[in-house]
Design an enzyme around this catalytic site. Structure first.
Site, mmCIF file in Angstrom:
data_model
loop_
_atom_site.group_PDB
_atom_site.id
_atom_site.type_symbol
_atom_site.label_atom_id
_atom_site.label_comp_id
_atom_site.label_asym_id
_atom_site.label_seq_id
_atom_site.Cartn_x
_atom_site.Cartn_y
_atom_site.Cartn_z
ATOM 1 N N ASN A 142 0.802 -1.223 0.000
ATOM 2 C CA ASN A 142 0.000 0.000 0.000
ATOM 3 C C ASN A 142 0.835 1.274 0.000
ATOM 4 O OD1 ASN A 142 0.230 -1.594 2.486
ATOM 5 N ND2 ASN A 142 -0.474 0.235 3.529
ATOM 6 N N SER A 190 -11.088 -5.563 -1.063
ATOM 7 C CA SER A 190 -11.858 -4.499 -0.411
ATOM 8 C C SER A 190 -12.422 -3.573 -1.480
ATOM 9 C CB SER A 190 -10.954 -3.709 0.544
ATOM 10 O OG SER A 190 -11.655 -2.601 1.063
ATOM 11 N N ALA A 191 -13.726 -3.287 -1.398
ATOM 12 C CA ALA A 191 -14.392 -2.540 -2.481
ATOM 13 C C ALA A 191 -13.918 -1.094 -2.606
ATOM 14 C CB ALA A 191 -15.904 -2.559 -2.251
ATOM 15 N N CYS A 315 -2.080 6.165 10.713
ATOM 16 C CA CYS A 315 -2.962 5.176 11.329
ATOM 17 C C CYS A 315 -4.308 5.824 11.609
ATOM 18 C CB CYS A 315 -2.331 4.582 12.581
ATOM 19 S SG CYS A 315 -1.816 5.792 13.764
HETATM 20 N N1 PLP Z 1 -4.936 -4.406 3.239
HETATM 21 C C1 PLP Z 1 -4.294 -3.402 2.633
HETATM 22 C C2 PLP Z 1 -3.032 -3.667 1.883
HETATM 23 C C3 PLP Z 1 -4.800 -2.100 2.708
HETATM 24 O O1 PLP Z 1 -4.142 -1.090 2.117
HETATM 25 C C4 PLP Z 1 -5.994 -1.877 3.438
HETATM 26 C C5 PLP Z 1 -6.546 -0.501 3.594
HETATM 27 O O2 PLP Z 1 -5.832 0.460 3.677
HETATM 28 C C6 PLP Z 1 -6.629 -2.973 4.047
HETATM 29 C C7 PLP Z 1 -6.075 -4.219 3.921
HETATM 30 C C8 PLP Z 1 -7.868 -2.811 4.850
HETATM 31 O O3 PLP Z 1 -9.026 -2.702 4.037
HETATM 32 P P1 PLP Z 1 -10.321 -1.977 4.627
HETATM 33 O O4 PLP Z 1 -10.060 -0.505 4.600
HETATM 34 O O5 PLP Z 1 -11.436 -2.394 3.689
HETATM 35 O O6 PLP Z 1 -10.547 -2.491 5.994
#
Ligand code: PLP
Length: 374
Positions: A142, A190-191, A315
């Site tokens: 991310n 994740s949508a 965070c």
């Molecule tokens: N995994 C990754 C790599 C992410 O970047 C994020 C959100 O920032 C998530 C999981 C979590 O997803 P959600 O925001 O739908 O809980």
């Protein structure tokens, strides 16, 4: 006239696509509970089934493999909770919804480019054979956008009798995903990262892998996730997934915009670090350091200039800690706190690049002046 604000934080969340918004609005008109057998319930069930097929197509699996959850976070927690008494190994650059869900997991390091060290994974799995393992490796990071060798990690895992979970939240909609080709046994989506609404995600489960439900109650989602389905969210997710598949080729052109930012930034200040630049990355993401200027200071300065970017690891409390991802890449703590993430999307164009670079240069000039005066 003040120019319109520029959004360059697509990895945090993407604007909801018009098609997803329309699907959400249409779903809210449906009254039925999908578990009811009457016509109202069947209409809700049909909508869920259609959306499930669209989400499944995003990762090239059969619809039955998709289990809807309330978020990517829940999907990651659910995937890990299925480890039972398996040992867990995770890459050192996973999202907090993995790291915090499995605090005792073995951490597999990444190299200086932010790529998983496959030999370290092999060694960790070979070392302790007392119980089978679950390995969790994200498809794209991310913060840096660096794409991980998931297929190779899955091959290593399977050779050692382990199963592999892949957090594909950031990769979905940005690169093509074929879950079988990846060799993943479990995969998270994740949508809201691909133009659907926030608050809806999915864990995709390969046949033969048993999920251990975290929420107990009704038999929704094949007894794998209880709770009356969020049909508006699911419909929005389905619509966004369909557009993501249709427009996948267009995601790559963002690389031209991203590369132009990096080219111009490096022309101004060649010493500036661009993390993960040597690795294969998502086309939309750049993680750029500005020596001596804290990431959160940069984010605030950009915000004043009408540009939304984010600092390493913002965070949920809003506080910014030095990026753990960059520290895992052997970047020192100070430098890890002096990076920002630019993440582009379909709303960005060449004009935004000029605005960003101008604001970036102004900030750098100011920092240099302050340093000279000190
Ligand atoms: N995994 C990754 C790599 C992410 O970047 C994020 C959100 O920032 C998530 C999981 C979590 O997803 P959600 O925001 O739908 O809980």
């Amino acid at each position: 006239m003040t120019p319109a604000p520029v959004y360059m934080d697509y990895n945090a969340t993407a604007p909801v696509l018009p098609e997803a918004r329309a699907a959400v609005a249409a779903a809210l008109e449906i009254t039925g509970n999908a578990s009811s057998v009457h016509g109202f319930g069947r209409a809700a069930r049909r909508l869920i089934d259609q959306s499930r097929a669209k989400v499944a197509a995003l990762v090239a699996v059969a619809p039955e493999a998709v289990v809807f959850t309330s978020s990517g976070t829940e999907a990651n927690n659910l995937a890990l909770s299925s480890a039972d008494d398996r040992r867990i190994f995770v890459s050192a650059i996973e999202h907090d919804s993995i790291l915090r869900a499995a605090p005792k997991a073995g951490r597999i390091p990444v190299d200086g480019d932010g790529v998983l060290a496959l030999d370290a994974l092999e060694a960790a799995l070979a070392k302790d054979k007392s119980a089978p393992a679950l390995v969790s490796v994200m498809l794209a990071n991310n913060e840096t956008g660096v794409i991980q060798p998931v297929a190779e990690a899955a091959a290593v895992a399977h050779r050692h009798g382990a199963i592999l979970h892949c957090d594909a939240v950031q990769a979905a909609g940005k690169i093509a995903i074929d879950m079988n080709a990846l060799g993943a046994d479990l995969l998270t989506l994740s949508a809201h990262k691909l133009g659907g609404p926030a608050g809806i995600g999915a864990v995709v489960v390969r046949g033969g892998i048993a999920l251990k439900p975290m929420l107990l109650g009704g038999g929704q989602e094949g007894w794998r996730r209880a709770g009356t389905e969020n049909i508006a969210g699911i419909a929005g997710f389905g619509a966004a997934a369909e557009i993501a598949v249709r427009d996948l080729d267009r995601a790559a052109w963002l690389g031209d915009l991203r590369d132009e930012i990096e080219r111009r930034v490096l022309a101004i200040a060649p010493e500036v670090p661009i993390y993960g630049k040597k690795a294969r990355r998502l086309a939309n993401t750049s993680c750029v350091g500005m020596p001596g200027v804290k990431g959160e200071t940069q984010v605030m300065a950009f915000d004043l200039a009408g540009i939304a970017v984010s600092a390493g690891a913002a965070c949920s409390s809003g506080k910014v800690a030095p990026s753990a991802v960059l520290q895992a890449m052997s970047v020192g703590k100070d430098a890890a706190g002096q990076a920002i993430r630019i993440s582009l999307g379909r709303g960005n164009g060449p004009n935004d690049i000029g605005r960003f670079v101008a604001a970036w240069k102004e900030l750098l000039d100011r920092a240099r002046q302050l340093k000279a005066a000190a």
